[in-house]
Design a protein around this motif. Structure first.
Motif, PDB file in Angstrom:
ATOM      1  N   PHE A   1       8.844 -41.476  44.904  1.00 63.44           N
ATOM      2  CA  PHE A   1       9.688 -40.627  45.752  1.00 63.44           C
ATOM      3  C   PHE A   1      11.011 -41.343  45.989  1.00 63.44           C
ATOM      4  CE2 PHE A   1       5.520 -39.205  47.963  1.00 63.44           C
ATOM      5  CZ  PHE A   1       5.262 -38.316  46.941  1.00 63.44           C
TER       6      PHE A   1
ATOM      7  N   SER B   1      13.238 -40.606  48.715  1.00 61.41           N
ATOM      8  CA  SER B   1      13.694 -40.805  50.098  1.00 61.41           C
ATOM      9  C   SER B   1      12.551 -40.576  51.071  1.00 61.41           C
ATOM     10  CB  SER B   1      14.823 -39.832  50.416  1.00 61.41           C
ATOM     11  OG  SER B   1      14.324 -38.513  50.315  1.00 61.41           O
TER      12      SER B   1
ATOM     13  N   ARG C   1      10.957 -39.023  54.571  1.00 64.27           N
ATOM     14  CA  ARG C   1      11.124 -37.825  55.380  1.00 64.27           C
ATOM     15  C   ARG C   1      11.596 -38.238  56.766  1.00 64.27           C
ATOM     16  NH1 ARG C   1       5.615 -34.857  53.717  1.00 64.27           N
ATOM     17  NH2 ARG C   1       6.278 -34.007  51.705  1.00 64.27           N
TER      18      ARG C   1
ATOM     19  N   GLN D   1       9.872 -40.946  59.131  1.00 60.13           N
ATOM     20  CA  GLN D   1       9.054 -41.923  58.391  1.00 60.13           C
ATOM     21  C   GLN D   1       9.684 -43.313  58.387  1.00 60.13           C
ATOM     22  OE1 GLN D   1       8.416 -40.103  54.527  1.00 60.13           O
ATOM     23  NE2 GLN D   1       6.255 -39.751  54.956  1.00 60.13           N
TER      24      GLN D   1
ATOM     25  N   GLY E   1       0.427 -32.703  57.016  1.00 65.06           N
ATOM     26  CA  GLY E   1       1.244 -32.666  55.806  1.00 65.06           C
ATOM     27  C   GLY E   1       2.582 -33.344  55.982  1.00 65.06           C
ATOM     28  N   GLY E   2       2.825 -33.911  57.157  1.00 63.16           N
ATOM     29  CA  GLY E   2       4.118 -34.536  57.433  1.00 63.16           C
ATOM     30  C   GLY E   2       4.319 -35.849  56.691  1.00 63.16           C
ATOM     31  N   GLY E   3       3.224 -36.437  56.231  1.00 56.69           N
ATOM     32  CA  GLY E   3       3.346 -37.702  55.509  1.00 56.69           C
ATOM     33  C   GLY E   3       3.015 -38.894  56.372  1.00 56.69           C
ATOM     34  N   LYS E   4       1.896 -38.813  57.085  1.00 54.22           N
ATOM     35  CA  LYS E   4       1.530 -39.903  57.982  1.00 54.22           C
ATOM     36  C   LYS E   4       0.966 -41.105  57.232  1.00 54.22           C
ATOM     37  CE  LYS E   4      -0.891 -37.029  60.559  1.00 54.22           C
ATOM     38  NZ  LYS E   4      -0.325 -35.731  60.122  1.00 54.22           N
ATOM     39  N   SER E   5       0.236 -40.859  56.143  1.00 50.86           N
ATOM     40  CA  SER E   5      -0.395 -41.999  55.463  1.00 50.86           C
ATOM     41  C   SER E   5       0.633 -43.015  54.983  1.00 50.86           C
ATOM     42  CB  SER E   5      -1.251 -41.565  54.280  1.00 50.86           C
ATOM     43  OG  SER E   5      -1.524 -40.202  54.290  1.00 50.86           O
ATOM     44  N   LEU E   6       1.744 -42.490  54.487  1.00 45.61           N
ATOM     45  CA  LEU E   6       2.802 -43.384  54.031  1.00 45.61           C
ATOM     46  C   LEU E   6       3.278 -44.335  55.121  1.00 45.61           C
ATOM     47  CD1 LEU E   6       5.148 -41.170  51.856  1.00 45.61           C
ATOM     48  CD2 LEU E   6       4.422 -43.480  51.457  1.00 45.61           C
TER      49      LEU E   6
ATOM     50  N   ASP F   1      -4.647 -31.593  49.615  1.00 43.93           N
ATOM     51  CA  ASP F   1      -3.198 -31.658  49.663  1.00 43.93           C
ATOM     52  C   ASP F   1      -2.628 -30.799  48.535  1.00 43.93           C
ATOM     53  OD1 ASP F   1      -0.641 -32.408  50.251  1.00 43.93           O
ATOM     54  OD2 ASP F   1      -0.758 -34.306  49.160  1.00 43.93           O
TER      55      ASP F   1
ATOM     56  N   ARG G   1       3.061 -26.718  52.365  1.00 46.68           N
ATOM     57  CA  ARG G   1       3.446 -28.122  52.384  1.00 46.68           C
ATOM     58  C   ARG G   1       4.660 -28.395  51.509  1.00 46.68           C
ATOM     59  NH1 ARG G   1      -1.101 -32.488  52.898  1.00 46.68           N
ATOM     60  NH2 ARG G   1      -2.183 -31.691  54.708  1.00 46.68           N
TER      61      ARG G   1
HETATM   62  P1  ADP Z   1      -0.547 -36.123  56.740  1.00 43.08           P
HETATM   63  O1  ADP Z   1      -1.528 -37.251  56.813  1.00 43.08           O
HETATM   64  O2  ADP Z   1       0.605 -36.315  57.691  1.00 43.08           O
HETATM   65  O3  ADP Z   1      -1.161 -34.775  56.885  1.00 43.08           O
HETATM   66  P2  ADP Z   1      -0.116 -37.084  54.070  1.00 43.08           P
HETATM   67  O4  ADP Z   1       0.150 -38.474  54.431  1.00 43.08           O
HETATM   68  O5  ADP Z   1      -1.431 -36.763  53.484  1.00 43.08           O
HETATM   69  O6  ADP Z   1       0.128 -36.126  55.310  1.00 43.08           O
HETATM   70  O7  ADP Z   1       1.066 -36.594  53.119  1.00 43.08           O
HETATM   71  C1  ADP Z   1       1.172 -35.257  52.723  1.00 43.08           C
HETATM   72  C2  ADP Z   1       1.890 -35.159  51.402  1.00 43.08           C
HETATM   73  O8  ADP Z   1       3.273 -35.445  51.549  1.00 43.08           O
HETATM   74  C3  ADP Z   1       1.371 -36.119  50.361  1.00 43.08           C
HETATM   75  O9  ADP Z   1       1.225 -35.432  49.151  1.00 43.08           O
HETATM   76  C4  ADP Z   1       2.448 -37.147  50.244  1.00 43.08           C
HETATM   77  O10 ADP Z   1       2.478 -37.724  48.970  1.00 43.08           O
HETATM   78  C5  ADP Z   1       3.688 -36.338  50.542  1.00 43.08           C
HETATM   79  N1  ADP Z   1       4.793 -37.173  51.047  1.00 43.08           N
HETATM   80  C6  ADP Z   1       4.744 -37.998  52.102  1.00 43.08           C
HETATM   81  N2  ADP Z   1       5.914 -38.627  52.289  1.00 43.08           N
HETATM   82  C7  ADP Z   1       6.752 -38.190  51.326  1.00 43.08           C
HETATM   83  C8  ADP Z   1       8.130 -38.455  50.976  1.00 43.08           C
HETATM   84  N3  ADP Z   1       8.875 -39.315  51.668  1.00 43.08           N
HETATM   85  N4  ADP Z   1       8.640 -37.804  49.909  1.00 43.08           N
HETATM   86  C9  ADP Z   1       7.883 -36.929  49.217  1.00 43.08           C
HETATM   87  N5  ADP Z   1       6.600 -36.635  49.477  1.00 43.08           N
HETATM   88  C10 ADP Z   1       6.028 -37.249  50.521  1.00 43.08           C
END
Ligand code: ADP
Ligand code: MG
Length: 632
Positions: free
Chosen positions: A15, A17, A19, A22, A42-47, A292, A320
């Motif tokens: 990726f 950038s 979000r 993040q 779907g906000g991207g918490k795991s990252l 996802d 998402r």
């Molecule tokens: P959550 O736990 O918040 O529900 P996830 O961590 O599972 O969400 O992430 C949801 C999706 O968003 C995943 O497919 C992840 O790869 C994608 N994602 C997260 N951060 C980014 C980013 N900065 N750019 C693009 N995709 C992202």
């Protein structure tokens, strides 16, 4: 040595950038701060915890409530060549031993752990030795009994911290009301945490609520009109099947999914749906965690779920990818009356809870005062049949007993069959020579699966049956025999949860069910259901209602939900509106407000103040406002 977060993001995920929020979260964590992050599904918490953990030396321990979630994240990390593993209550001691060793010595980067594991000696002793760089708590709302998914074992998390007092903790969740968020901070004993809340409003998600006596007809029209991929939530297995059949017979390709379907079929269904081989998945709420799929265009509930938290989480699986999508909820008065009375039926009387406790003890043949720390695999349906109980009621009782501190139940984990050799290669060879009848089979194992000497590997009895020409029963027997002979360790597939007794068996009169395990819990379920009903009847923007419920007081009207559309409120950007007006002709405040009667007055004033602070709007002596475009 620390790497740059953005480099990590590009290198591992590809990726370009982060979000919104993040990067702030990641920097806070990298500075060693305790952190609480609230972000929508779907906000991207795991990252937010994976990136900092990858940027540093050492291992990140992640606590997660569901095996499905752990498995999903571990698989994804492995696909990026990151060393990761998970341990749950369902694995054997030997297997866990092995994983814990790799976590200490094996350059492992992520260890996912179910909360039930945290307090075991086995875990703690090894945890102390791990080079931990971060503790991450996923789905952190599970720690709060004010939350909708309370897991008592989450309370063990703060206890493990003393072994690594300087390691930061990050807690993430999508579903915390303000009181739950405060409770998370308190229960985890977060130290002056950095708190981040990103808006709960999903601009591309159109909420619609329908008072409808014929949900199926309406559903069919929605599937046809919206098109594309969707999820339909139905309350029972029977309804799930019937709804899918109805859709199929009317030209919509639908599959169905519920907890009673066997694991292999579930997996296949999921894969087919992900690949758009059919468009609509009809499911109970057993479906969706850890899924996802970016292009889900609609999530339809043909009946309201038990609370708004669940609703928002399930509906949030639509859109998402950021494209327009729909969250449709159907209800009618009769349905709601029935659900309200069902809710009350679910709470069995306290005496019944106590009876269940004794039935469980007899079921597992535990004598009085015995049973402390004993663990059993629990077959809920066999139990329910034996004692003529509805599984749902048994479940409620077990939860009550769990919250009263008498036992703990781990989630029913679907673990595939696994094998690891208990002998070194030379020793095994000698065994093969001496036991010719097993030679061919062992060679097949060695040929088919790598790494069997070092670690448990997943095996497939059906595949082995095809290769040997045996039945799968014979394959299982042979594996069990080799296990017996200590040639290998064979862990057949399990799906049942385990129950661990936390006290010796009590006499009935000594069993204490405290209010927080019973009365207060019932009260909270009722008030959460009431919030769900307020949503159904709400006369106002749906997104705004949801955002307010989760503590975001300042959200604007979404412009896309059924209410906003009916009121012809379109999504607007107040700054743009002001800019446009003032560029075409300077005007005073009341003129500006008149021009935009669709926008609440306060929003115009707030934005105007901001723009004046930023120097992009100025006021002349006649109180006329000018757009000066001085912002950098
Ligand atoms: P959550 O736990 O918040 O529900 P996830 O961590 O599972 O969400 O992430 C949801 C999706 O968003 C995943 O497919 C992840 O790869 C994608 N994602 C997260 N951060 C980014 C980013 N900065 N750019 C693009 N995709 C992202
Ligand atoms: Mg998540």
């Amino acid at each position: 040595m620390q790497a740059e977060p953005l480099e990590i993001l590009e290198q591992y995920w590809g990726f370009t950038s982060f979000r919104p929020k993040q990067s702030d979260i990641i920097y806070a964590v990298m500075l060693g701060q305790d952190t609480l992050a609230l972000m929508p599904t779907g906000g991207g918490k795991s990252l937010c915890f994976q990136v900092p953990a990858l940027a540093k030396e050492g291992i990140c321990v992640v606590i997660s409530p569901l095996v499905a979630l752990m498995k999903d994240q571990v698989d994804r990390l492995k696909s990026m060549d990151v060393r990761a593993a998970y341990i749950t209550a369902a694995q054997s001691r030997k297997e866990i031993d092995h994983l814990l060793d790799s976590a200490i010595y094996g350059n492992m980067k992520f260890l996912y752990v179910s909360p039930e594991r945290l307090k075991s000696e086995l875990f703690i002793e090894r945890f102390k030795k791990m080079p931990v760089n971060l503790i991450a708590v996923d789905e952190a709302h599970c720690i709060s009994q004010w939350g909708h998914d309370f897991r008592p074992a989450y309370r063990e998390i703060s206890g493990i911290r003393e072994h690594h007092p300087n390691v930061p903790i990050i807690a993430v969740t999508a579903s915390a009301t303000p009181e739950v968020a405060d409770d998370i901070v308190e229960q985890l004993e977060l130290n002056a945490p950095a708190r981040f809340e990103s808006s709960m409003v999903r601009k591309n998600l159109n909420y619609v609520v329908l008072d409808e006596v014929e949900p199926l007809g309406r559903l069919l029209r929605a599937c046809k009109r919206i098109g594309g991929s969707g999820i339909v939530y139905a309350p029972t297995r029977k309804q799930v099947r019937a709804t899918a059949e109805f859709l199929n017979s009317h030209g919509i390709q639908a599959g169905y999914y519920h907890a009673g379907i066997d694991a292999a079929t579930k997996e296949k269904l999921q894969q087919d749906w992900l690949k758009n081989k059919f468009s609509v998945m009809v499911a109970t709420n057993a479906f969706g965690m850890g899924i996802d799929k970016p292009d889900v265009r609609f999530v339809v509930h043909i009946q309201p779920p038990q609370n708004l938290e669940n609703y928002v989480q399930e509906a949030g699986r639509a859109g998402r990818d950021g494209d327009e999508s729909w969250a449709i909820l159907m209800w009618n008065t009769k349905m709601v009356e029935r659900l309200t009375s069902q809710l009350h039926d679910r709470f069995s009387p306290k005496d019944q809870v106590k009876d269940t406790y004794h039935q469980l003890n007899s079921f597992f043949q535990i004598a009085f005062a015995a049973g402390l720390n004993e663990q059993f695999t629990f077959d809920l349906s066999a139990f329910s049949k034996q004692y003529d109980r509805h599984p749902r009621d048994v479940y409620f009782d077990i939860e009550t007993l769990e919250m009263s501190g008498y036992l703990s139940m781990s989630e029913g984990a679907m673990l595939p069959s696994r094998v690891m050799f208990q002998m070194q290669a030379q020793e095994l060879y000698n065994f093969q020579v001496r036991n010719e009848q097993h030679d061919a089979f062992i060679r097949l194992l060695l040929r088919t699966y790598g790494g069997l000497f070092e670690t448990y590997s997943r095996i497939d009895e059906h595949f082995l049956a095809r290769k040997t020409g045996w039945s799968t029963g014979q394959v299982r027997e042979t594996l069990a025999r080799l296990d017996n002979m200590q040639v290998l360790s064979y862990r057949p597939r399990t799906e049942h949860p385990t129950i661990t007794f936390l006290t010796g068996r009590q006499q009935k009169e000594n069993l204490i069910i405290p209010p927080e395990a019973y009365e207060e819990r019932i009260e909270r379920s009722v008030s959460r259901w009431e919030a769900m009903m307020r949503y159904l009847h709400h006369d106002g923007c749906r997104s705004h209602f949801v955002a307010t419920y989760f503590g975001d007081e300042e959200s604007a009207l979404c412009g896309v939900c059924d209410w906003c559309r009916k009121e012809k409120i379109v999504a607007y950007d107040v700054r743009e509106l002001i800019k446009e007006s003032l560029l075409s002709a300077p005007t005073d405040l009341s003129g500006l407000i008149d021009q935009h009667s669709e926008v609440p007055r306060e929003e115009i004033i707030t934005q105007l103040n901001r723009s004046m602070d930023d120097g992009e709007v100025s006021r002349d002596e006649e109180d006329l406002l000018h757009w000066t475009e001085e912002r950098n």
